[in-house]
Scaffold this motif. Sequence first.
Motif, PDB file in Angstrom:
ATOM      1  N   ALA A 205      34.143  38.949  33.799  1.00 39.80           N
ATOM      2  CA  ALA A 205      35.122  38.126  33.087  1.00 39.80           C
ATOM      3  C   ALA A 205      35.545  36.909  33.902  1.00 39.80           C
ATOM      4  O   ALA A 205      35.821  35.842  33.358  1.00 39.80           O
ATOM      5  CB  ALA A 205      36.347  38.977  32.721  1.00 39.80           C
ATOM      6  N   VAL A 206      35.593  37.065  35.212  1.00 39.05           N
ATOM      7  CA  VAL A 206      36.102  35.969  36.051  1.00 39.05           C
ATOM      8  C   VAL A 206      35.032  34.906  36.296  1.00 39.05           C
ATOM      9  O   VAL A 206      35.338  33.818  36.787  1.00 39.05           O
ATOM     10  CB  VAL A 206      36.657  36.534  37.380  1.00 39.05           C
ATOM     11  CG1 VAL A 206      35.585  36.616  38.456  1.00 39.05           C
ATOM     12  CG2 VAL A 206      37.847  35.698  37.876  1.00 39.05           C
TER      13      VAL A 206
ATOM     14  N   ILE B 118      32.724  35.687  27.056  1.00 41.72           N
ATOM     15  CA  ILE B 118      32.968  34.440  27.788  1.00 41.72           C
ATOM     16  C   ILE B 118      31.779  33.476  27.643  1.00 41.72           C
ATOM     17  O   ILE B 118      31.663  32.499  28.388  1.00 41.72           O
ATOM     18  CB  ILE B 118      33.264  34.672  29.287  1.00 41.72           C
ATOM     19  CG1 ILE B 118      32.074  35.350  29.993  1.00 41.72           C
ATOM     20  CG2 ILE B 118      34.532  35.482  29.489  1.00 41.72           C
ATOM     21  CD1 ILE B 118      32.112  35.170  31.514  1.00 41.72           C
TER      22      ILE B 118
ATOM     23  N   ILE C 263      31.462  41.880  27.536  1.00 43.95           N
ATOM     24  CA  ILE C 263      32.383  40.940  28.198  1.00 43.95           C
ATOM     25  C   ILE C 263      31.671  39.613  28.476  1.00 43.95           C
ATOM     26  O   ILE C 263      32.233  38.533  28.277  1.00 43.95           O
ATOM     27  CB  ILE C 263      32.954  41.557  29.492  1.00 43.95           C
ATOM     28  CG1 ILE C 263      33.871  42.718  29.111  1.00 43.95           C
ATOM     29  CG2 ILE C 263      33.727  40.519  30.296  1.00 43.95           C
ATOM     30  CD1 ILE C 263      34.373  43.532  30.274  1.00 43.95           C
TER      31      ILE C 263
ATOM     32  N   LYS D 116      33.691  44.892  35.307  1.00 47.89           N
ATOM     33  CA  LYS D 116      34.114  44.166  34.104  1.00 47.89           C
ATOM     34  C   LYS D 116      34.924  42.937  34.471  1.00 47.89           C
ATOM     35  O   LYS D 116      34.726  41.845  33.926  1.00 47.89           O
ATOM     36  CB  LYS D 116      34.936  45.097  33.201  1.00 47.89           C
ATOM     37  CG  LYS D 116      34.127  46.243  32.611  1.00 47.89           C
ATOM     38  CD  LYS D 116      35.022  47.178  31.799  1.00 47.89           C
ATOM     39  CE  LYS D 116      34.253  48.468  31.487  1.00 47.89           C
ATOM     40  NZ  LYS D 116      35.134  49.468  30.834  1.00 47.89           N
ATOM     41  N   ALA D 117      35.851  43.121  35.395  1.00 51.56           N
ATOM     42  CA  ALA D 117      36.678  41.989  35.821  1.00 51.56           C
ATOM     43  C   ALA D 117      35.823  40.896  36.457  1.00 51.56           C
ATOM     44  O   ALA D 117      36.049  39.706  36.241  1.00 51.56           O
ATOM     45  CB  ALA D 117      37.749  42.471  36.806  1.00 51.56           C
TER      46      ALA D 117
END
Lengths: 353, 353, 353, 353
Positions: D294-295, D338, D334, D290-291
Amino acid sequence: MIVVLKGGSTAEQVREISERLVEFGYQVNPIFGVEKTVIGAVGGSEHTKVDFIDQLKAYDSVEDVVLITKPYKFVAKEYNKGEKSRIDLGGGVIIGGDEVVMMAGPCTVESEEGLFKTAERVAAAGAKILRGGAYKPCTSPYSYQGMGTDGLKLLRAAADKYGLKVVTEVMHVRKVEEVAEYADILQIGTRNMQNYDLLTEVGRCRTAVMLKRGMTAKLEEWLLAAEYIAAGGNERIMLCERGIRTFEPYTRNTLDLSAIPALNSLSHLPVIVDPSQGTGRRELVAPMSKAAVAVGADGLIIEVHPNPDHAIKDGAQSITIETFEKLMPELGAIANAIGRNLVENIRRLPALG
Amino acid sequence: MIVVLKGGSTAEQVREISERLVEFGYQVNPIFGVEKTVIGAVGGSEHTKVDFIDQLKAYDSVEDVVLITKPYKFVAKEYNKGEKSRIDLGGGVIIGGDEVVMMAGPCTVESEEGLFKTAERVAAAGAKILRGGAYKPCTSPYSYQGMGTDGLKLLRAAADKYGLKVVTEVMHVRKVEEVAEYADILQIGTRNMQNYDLLTEVGRCRTAVMLKRGMTAKLEEWLLAAEYIAAGGNERIMLCERGIRTFEPYTRNTLDLSAIPALNSLSHLPVIVDPSQGTGRRELVAPMSKAAVAVGADGLIIEVHPNPDHAIKDGAQSITIETFEKLMPELGAIANAIGRNLVENIRRLPALG
Amino acid sequence: MIVVLKGGSTAEQVREISERLVEFGYQVNPIFGVEKTVIGAVGGSEHTKVDFIDQLKAYDSVEDVVLITKPYKFVAKEYNKGEKSRIDLGGGVIIGGDEVVMMAGPCTVESEEGLFKTAERVAAAGAKILRGGAYKPCTSPYSYQGMGTDGLKLLRAAADKYGLKVVTEVMHVRKVEEVAEYADILQIGTRNMQNYDLLTEVGRCRTAVMLKRGMTAKLEEWLLAAEYIAAGGNERIMLCERGIRTFEPYTRNTLDLSAIPALNSLSHLPVIVDPSQGTGRRELVAPMSKAAVAVGADGLIIEVHPNPDHAIKDGAQSITIETFEKLMPELGAIANAIGRNLVENIRRLPALG
Amino acid sequence: MIVVLKGGSTAEQVREISERLVEFGYQVNPIFGVEKTVIGAVGGSEHTKVDFIDQLKAYDSVEDVVLITKPYKFVAKEYNKGEKSRIDLGGGVIIGGDEVVMMAGPCTVESEEGLFKTAERVAAAGAKILRGGAYKPCTSPYSYQGMGTDGLKLLRAAADKYGLKVVTEVMHVRKVEEVAEYADILQIGTRNMQNYDLLTEVGRCRTAVMLKRGMTAKLEEWLLAAEYIAAGGNERIMLCERGIRTFEPYTRNTLDLSAIPALNSLSHLPVIVDPSQGTGRRELVAPMSKAAVAVGADGLIIEVHPNPDHAIKDGAQSITIETFEKLMPELGAIANAIGRNLVENIRRLPALG
């Protein structure tokens, strides 16, 4: 200093940065390249301007700022005219002279009997300074935290009886005065290397300080921590390499012996090596001690315990008194091979016992 | 625990170790292999026996000691029955609940005007907590060390005016009381994570504590540092991941986001992420903030400055108020995507100005 | 091996794991504790079962698997009955004997004249082996990649003329044969320590191999890389410590001298030290060479250049011929101090010139 | 570039360095400060002059050389006019576009049945690329090294049946051609990031390459490794962050998510994230995935196994098919948050089964 501007910076941005530099006393010299512009800025000593660097870096147009002078002053080699400092502890014990000074003793002061026995034997073997923890920094709150004042008293008594000096750790700002009453050298431990509260406090006394390297401290940060103490007025500082943290699990830390000649070229402060903490393994203490003497350490601090298998703390890295006695002449031979001495004055010690 | 004996250990040595284990309350179960002998030892919780492990490792016959229970207790996940702790700061601000709590403000308190302007705008954007340094830990003794008490007063006043809570660093044991008077959260900085003197002191108050990770701290060491505070009686602790030191020079630190889910499986303490210190680069703050929300952080602490190019400190990693305002709804969308919220109650803030 | 099960594991899960262990030839001994269950498993040598460990770790019920025997066999100390291996290169040059063998020469072979001059002088000073790069691994594709075959021929000719052996790097699997034709020792560079394609290839020849430590290799991984070569049939292996990557920017790498005594307790392979790559700084080469001899290295490999200021590569870490000549007797004195020798047989070299 | 001379350099030395710079095509601009002299040198692009930098650093009078342009060219962001590269694999699969491309499959190809089952299910869940090891790099020579050619055939067949592309590792220079016959993306593993022999070989083909980060590679070194491939003529390169080696033992590696936005500002190459290798722990894969989305990752590569408890290798970090199926819509949410997409075209896949 050199200010490197980002590609595509405008003349306006170059002027903005240049004016800021002039405002802070620099002479400015911009160089316009095909891809980038850099501004050379020369002026007074930069150690008073550390915040200004930070401000320059914050400009959107600035890519990098490169310092060309060192950010520390009192601990820089130049401050002492390129000579190593000599810290005279009295009684002929000098750190930073020809002699490689040996510090030995238990990790933690545990009992009067064991401490006195250790002190007697390491003194006889040529050690000049007794080490031992009275206040212990512990990763766990449930570990034994040391004997405190009673430990300090025992250290002093044992040292005095056998003609030794005392080095012990201080970790509480409110106990600096008490520890200084009993110790000849105040040790700042690795976890407190950047405890500025404590550095400021020991900067106010005149007792010698041994500043251990933080587990993750760059040489420059370490020297800046020493600068805190020196800027406070206490210039009797020695550094102690005790290993840095790396990915290698075999040893507790990685003892960075290259730090010793590196520090000798950057600073006038004497440098001690701790092969016990630095390796965490008893069987590596002797070979790394030899290497430390060969590389130019001004002293060694070694954990020695009469019965390491029953030590309260850090027994795995403590050597026996017998191992220490055997090691000393071996270290002496290496010291001689590099033109220093280590154990030649064993016989001049007072009669023991 | 498991005690692994060295190859070639004698029956005598096995008995010696076994007896020592029994003495400390363990039931002992030796396994004799072809090459090695291991002793399985089961008994009470091992966090009270950390020194004993050290002693076992010191035996010449012992190759390794493997713990099978955790060395901490109050901060372990099991202590709170597997639930995350909720730290209620009053006024509806809860750390560790559904809401990802945003903390924002300047690195250092510099001026009343700038601070109030920042507080007003970050509050309007949805932040709940105002950050700002009044006492600053600085690598160099020549850096600006903060406004001190005046800074604390400004923080409190600005926070109160705009309905915010205050988080600020405390670095002197003798100023814990003063800082606690003005702050809702006492921040322990990365350099002081193992300053046990300070940990013990904040363990005595009842103000919430945010314990930043040491630059080189393993998760276990970090939790043990938190255990110091909890063992002292203060259980209102949150952790803050702020980057670890690695070999990579591009970023100031390497922000270890895997620490957040890892801590969530080991401990009940809420975890905050600092993407400003964690990267040291303004342009990385927004993407790493998004990642931090996605990975499950309970809050973020971000350096926001009205004019980063003129910030006294750390301007290179501060974002503008405008960037922060733009970032907040983006973070909100990610929080929603993982079933949490972040900015939905912006409109419930008191009328500003 | 010890299998630690997670807290709350059921009897069913314990049985499942136990059966799997029995299936793989282990005798099983479960220990039921209050919080956890561990299974002690003893049996044949574990180095053939590395994948099985991986499989055990994958069980949801398994928290950890602890090996109690080493995963390598041919390079383990026990394999050679606890004695260090001696690698005889002919002509009286033995790696792993009493003599600390000196290897010296330019980073890169650049010109016939410079190479022959260097070879003559380092041989006269007591070096036994000529080093020099013909195929160079370069971080940038735009760097000079070496003279190739011509470089190999020059190395061989210069070495033969002055009674030296040759060590040089091989980095292409399809050139192992060619390099082996000219070299006495095949060097595997740090970037290729885990290039298993190349390790397998050199395992097929009978030329001695010097395996440099990977920048980030743990001791165990390094020994396993050596095991690849040995398992292929080539047991003439020496290891070379050349520094590991850490956070410290002052030195190019951090030379880990504790690896030498550590390897000596784990393995029978001789260990060489490279203080040039290991520090990246010319002024640190001499002190770190002394330390390397003191700590017990079986040899040193040093970059020596007749005119370092004009070296094509790595001039910053090369010392002059004059510095090398001055260093040799100093190293000899340290070797003698630890009961080894280094330069005593200088005069026995063939008449030069 | 900026050449910083040591304090006390003579006019003669400044002239010597300046002349050398002019000789290499630089315009020279010395700045004489109180303590030091620096020479600003501007000229053509520095990536062709890497060796020259090395030579300058070797002068005794030179303290430091600071580059102000990047040492790589083809992989630099400017080379593609600031736009991210799009690598079209055919069949609508584009790396570097709006879609976050999912790669999934077992660590190692083990059996036809398991592989086909996995391929079917991950395709149905929205993955576009099948991963799986046919040639495996193993730390131990005794580990299972993969099915080789048979594994490649199975991968191709399973991928073709379910409309997937194939990514698999190549580790032997002599097998690049064979692997390229079956794979859509050639993976270069972490241990081979600086295996220049292999980089050169894959630079000669036209198959897309996924270059994993070396365990200890700085961003610049990683980009220079990619430059090797690009300079050889193959510009279809994606990078893959897979964790770096740090001191933290809890995770197998430390996944450096800040590398993704950092690379996006330095280079036009798409960036993939490997949360399986990056953490080594199954329970961290979902939150770190997930991170990573997101990044701003352009794709994820995840180890999925129908029965991780029985995987031959790396089961501890493999997630089940069910976990993957549950994760996909969460990642999709996610991605949407973004402004990207990830699973919206699941239904457009061919009917399965």
